[in-house]
Design an enzyme around this catalytic site. Structure first.
Site: not given
Length: 380
Positions: A66, A253
């Site tokens: 991420a 994420d």
């Protein structure tokens, strides 16, 4: 299971090829990526000269994680601008390359906004390109700093939850320097515990089907001389039952406004196991991973990956025969269910650790307050 004995590491980032860097050779600026699909067998770099190449690298997971995706998205916009590509079109392609990973879109929007503002103000495409690059570099620096603060907050939380020390931590997927401008998110906390002599064992989930734990987390743990043991995902339950896990540390994420956490598929079962066995389940992620525009877990778009990632396995320097370039392990024509992520509800999350502090218990109100504080810090 592979086992690596413990040795005390020095307090420094390990040497090696950075996961991502911007370079300006005579032939023009490029974004250079460490190809994570080739690890740990070999360290190979990809050179992206245009946004399309970066989109392909993101989709293939050559660059992933991420925070790093956010940085890559910012640099991708800058790459489009400095090389004369259509910036708005490139930004749309980049933001859509991994729909669940909110940091990617955040990084793209930040560089895109800087480019638009400079272009509207000056009418000079070169100045606008410089503004986009400056925004990407700022995001890169901020993530490096955020990683260090998350590690400090996370270690303090572990010491509070587990005052006896000797932490035995289970982690899933890969959350180290390969996903960050710094030393990572969840892995950075475990690394801080290791450096302070408080990590007894890092349990590394293999993380199927692409083995980010086996290939990448074990790679980073070995480089840092950590005491680690690799296990298959479905062996985690036996570890909990044997009382061998003191805490679970994972990344994220996307975190919805209510605290629902989307992370690499396999995270939710760990949360259920942790709750049953009264083990803390801790999520470590930068504030940019919190998405106030996603109200709850049901609203998170979960990326579906190709079925061949499940029906085939890949190995370096081995002849391949499958449609996806791997060795078939299932009958030809087998259908596969392959979500990239699952969603853990907030009631199963003990705490969310960010660079701005720790949220526990995890509630909509607490997350909103954290994000508001973060915006105030950014503005000031």
């Amino acid at each position: 299971m592979a086992d690596q004995d413990a040795r005390n590491g020095e307090d420094k980032r390990p040497a090696g090829i950075p996961a991502l860097r911007w370079e300006e050779p005579p032939e023009g600026p490029v974004l250079v990526l460490l190809d994570q699909t080739r690890l740990p067998a070999e360290e190979v770099e990809l050179v992206c000269t245009d946004p399309a190449a970066l989109v392909a690298a993101i989709r293939s997971l050559a660059v992933r994680g991420a925070p790093l995706l956010g940085i890559a998205g910012g640099y991708g916009v800058a790459l489009a601008a400095v090389r004369g590509f259509e910036v708005e079109e490139a930004a749309a392609a980049l933001a859509g390359a991994r729909p669940t990973a909110v940091n990617l879109a955040v990084g793209v929007r930040r560089a895109q906004a800087a480019h638009r503002e400079a272009l509207a103000r000056t009418g000079d495409t070169r100045q606008a390109a410089r503004a986009a690059l400056s925004a990407a570099r700022a995001l890169h620096r901020e993530d490096t700093e955020a990683s260090a603060r998350m590690a400090a907050h996370g270690l303090a939380l572990l010491d509070e939850l587990l005052p006896a020390g000797g932490h035995r931590v289970l982690t899933h997927c890969n959350t180290g320097s390969l996903v960050s401008g710094g030393e990572g998110t969840a892995f950075a906390v475990a690394l801080a515990a290791h450096r302070s002599g408080r990590l007894r064992r890092l349990w590394v989930d293999e993380t199927r089907p692409l083995l980010q734990g086996a290939r990448l987390t074990a790679y980073e743990a070995a480089r840092n001389d950590m005491a680690y043991t690799l296990l298959t995902d479905n062996a985690a339950g036996s570890l909990f039952a044997a009382g061998e896990v003191d805490a679970v540390l994972i990344g994220a994420d996307r975190i919805a406004a209510d605290g629902s956490v989307a992370n690499k598929v396999g995270s939710y079962p760990l949360a259920v196991l942790a709750r049953y066995h009264h083990v803390p389940f801790v999520v470590v992620a930068p504030v940019t991973t919190v998405d106030p525009d996603t109200p709850d877990g049901a609203s998170i778009e979960v990326e579906q990956r190709p079925g061949y990632e499940v029906t085939e396995v890949t190995a370096p320097q081995v002849p391949v025969a499958g449609a996806g370039g791997g060795i078939p392990v299932a009958p030809l024509g087998t259908q596969a269910y392959n979500p990239a992520f699952d969603v853990t509800p907030p009631e199963l999350v003990t705490a969310i650790v960010t660079e701005e502090g720790v949220v526990s218990p995890v509630t909509t109100e607490a997350l909103a307050s954290l994000c508001a504080r973060s915006r105030q810090v950014t503005i000031s």
